[in-house]
Design a protein around this motif. Structure first.
Motif, mmCIF file in Angstrom:
data_model
loop_
_atom_site.group_PDB
_atom_site.id
_atom_site.type_symbol
_atom_site.label_atom_id
_atom_site.label_comp_id
_atom_site.label_asym_id
_atom_site.label_seq_id
_atom_site.Cartn_x
_atom_site.Cartn_y
_atom_site.Cartn_z
ATOM 1 N N GLY A 106 30.308 27.959 106.878
ATOM 2 C CA GLY A 106 30.268 29.331 107.363
ATOM 3 C C GLY A 106 31.540 29.635 108.132
ATOM 4 N N PHE A 107 32.072 30.837 107.937
ATOM 5 C CA PHE A 107 33.337 31.222 108.549
ATOM 6 C C PHE A 107 33.163 32.570 109.243
ATOM 7 N N SER A 108 33.025 32.514 110.557
ATOM 8 C CA SER A 108 32.747 33.712 111.343
ATOM 9 C C SER A 108 33.821 34.769 111.133
ATOM 10 N N GLY A 109 33.382 35.995 110.902
ATOM 11 C CA GLY A 109 34.297 37.117 110.756
ATOM 12 C C GLY A 109 34.878 37.302 109.373
ATOM 13 N N TYR A 110 34.638 36.357 108.463
ATOM 14 C CA TYR A 110 35.240 36.431 107.132
ATOM 15 C C TYR A 110 34.531 37.452 106.241
ATOM 16 N N ASN A 111 35.308 38.034 105.355
ATOM 17 C CA ASN A 111 34.768 38.878 104.296
ATOM 18 C C ASN A 111 35.033 38.189 102.956
ATOM 19 N N THR A 112 34.647 38.814 101.855
ATOM 20 C CA THR A 112 34.823 38.173 100.549
ATOM 21 C C THR A 112 36.294 38.049 100.170
ATOM 22 N N ARG A 113 37.126 38.969 100.619
ATOM 23 C CA ARG A 113 38.559 38.905 100.300
ATOM 24 C C ARG A 113 39.172 37.644 100.894
ATOM 25 N N LEU A 157 39.682 30.400 100.264
ATOM 26 C CA LEU A 157 39.075 29.121 100.612
ATOM 27 C C LEU A 157 38.640 28.336 99.377
ATOM 28 N N LEU A 158 38.510 29.016 98.257
ATOM 29 C CA LEU A 158 37.832 28.440 97.107
ATOM 30 C C LEU A 158 38.507 27.177 96.585
ATOM 31 N N ILE A 218 26.840 34.574 110.004
ATOM 32 C CA ILE A 218 25.395 34.394 109.883
ATOM 33 C C ILE A 218 25.088 33.039 109.254
ATOM 34 N N THR A 219 26.011 32.556 108.440
ATOM 35 C CA THR A 219 25.905 31.197 107.912
ATOM 36 C C THR A 219 26.419 30.187 108.921
ATOM 37 N N GLU A 220 27.548 30.495 109.567
ATOM 38 C CA GLU A 220 28.105 29.566 110.566
ATOM 39 C C GLU A 220 27.098 29.269 111.669
ATOM 40 N N GLU A 221 26.314 30.266 112.050
ATOM 41 C CA GLU A 221 25.328 30.105 113.118
ATOM 42 C C GLU A 221 23.997 29.551 112.608
ATOM 43 N N ILE A 244 25.534 23.398 99.588
ATOM 44 C CA ILE A 244 26.630 24.004 100.341
ATOM 45 C C ILE A 244 26.250 25.431 100.726
ATOM 46 N N LEU A 245 26.333 25.723 102.019
ATOM 47 C CA LEU A 245 26.025 27.052 102.540
ATOM 48 C C LEU A 245 27.337 27.751 102.846
ATOM 49 N N LEU A 246 27.704 28.743 102.034
ATOM 50 C CA LEU A 246 28.978 29.453 102.156
ATOM 51 C C LEU A 246 28.726 30.877 102.627
#
Length: 239
Positions: free
Chosen positions: A41-48, A53-54, A12-15, A6-8
């Protein structure tokens, strides 16, 4: 069933499945018939935002635990708090805490899952400033929404979290800047990756997988190779 990788992460992951040399696509090709690579991958997301999503990405009690989870956040967390992308900004202490929570969530499913942290890559401020003006509505006189020095603090924090959580880490921010001309060879718009930049992520990740028992050679085929199939009665094939 095949093991799942799983690539989370963020954009940069989404692409990473981009046809132009994406690192996720390269990983899928590398592990054909050995593992299923799952893009999260979720474009624009930060860790917060990733914390919310977890529960859906890694539901408690699930028996379908992944063999590998890459966690690749920080580029958005490191946005300047007073810049044009300030809504993405996450303070450095919270960034570290959020990474630890994500790691803990994955570890709660299985102690056997390999977790690999990836630091944000370096930022080319001049190119990113132009990109922000062209694509995100910033004014030409506005400063770059990110600073390479600040991103470096987040990369260092990511490395510290990896050490604390005892998981491997790929320090992109450091290793990419060791290459002269990294600003254009590795970055397409000052932030996202070129095919060459994607290649660095792929190569570094494969190095980790090889060291941690998840090399292509060490993993089994999910079904016999075609030369081993009983041609007359496939059901009698030994495997």
């Amino acid at each position: 069933m095949r093991p799942r990788f799983i690539l989370l992460g963020d954009s940069i992951t989404e692409e990473s499945f981009s046809p132009a040399g994406g690192w996720g696509a390269a990983l899928t090709s590398r592990y054909a018939r050995k593992a299923d690579v799952v893009l999260r991958g979720f474009s624009g997301y930060n860790t917060r935002w990733a914390l919310f999503l977890l529960s859906r990405l890694f539901p408690a009690g699930s028996e379908d635990t992944p063999a590998l989870v890459t966690i690749f956040f920080g580029a958005n967390d490191a946005a300047l708090p007073d810049g044009s992308h300030k809504r993405q900004y996450v303070p450095l202490p919270e960034y570290k805490e959020n990474l630890l929570k994500i790691i803990s969530s994955v570890k709660s499913l299985s102690k056997d899952t390999l977790i690999v942290l990836i630091t944000p890559p370096p930022v080319d401020e001049a190119t990113l400033q132009v990109a922000a003006w062209k694509f995100f509505g910033a004014r030409p006189e506005d400063a770059s929404p990110r600073k390479n020095e600040i991103t470096g603090h987040y990369a260092k924090a990511c490395v510290e979290v990896a050490r604390e959580a005892e998981v491997p880490v790929i320090d992109l921010w450091t290793c990419m800047q060791e290459q002269p001309g990294w600003q254009t060879s590795y970055l397409s718009d000052g932030l996202h990756l070129t095919p060459e930049g994607n290649g660095v992520v792929f190569e570094k990740l494969v190095e980790v997988l090889n060291k941690k028992g998840l090399s292509f050679e060490a993993m089994k085929w999910d079904f016999p190779e075609h030369g081993d199939v009983n041609a007359e009665n496939p059901a009698k094939t030994s495997w």
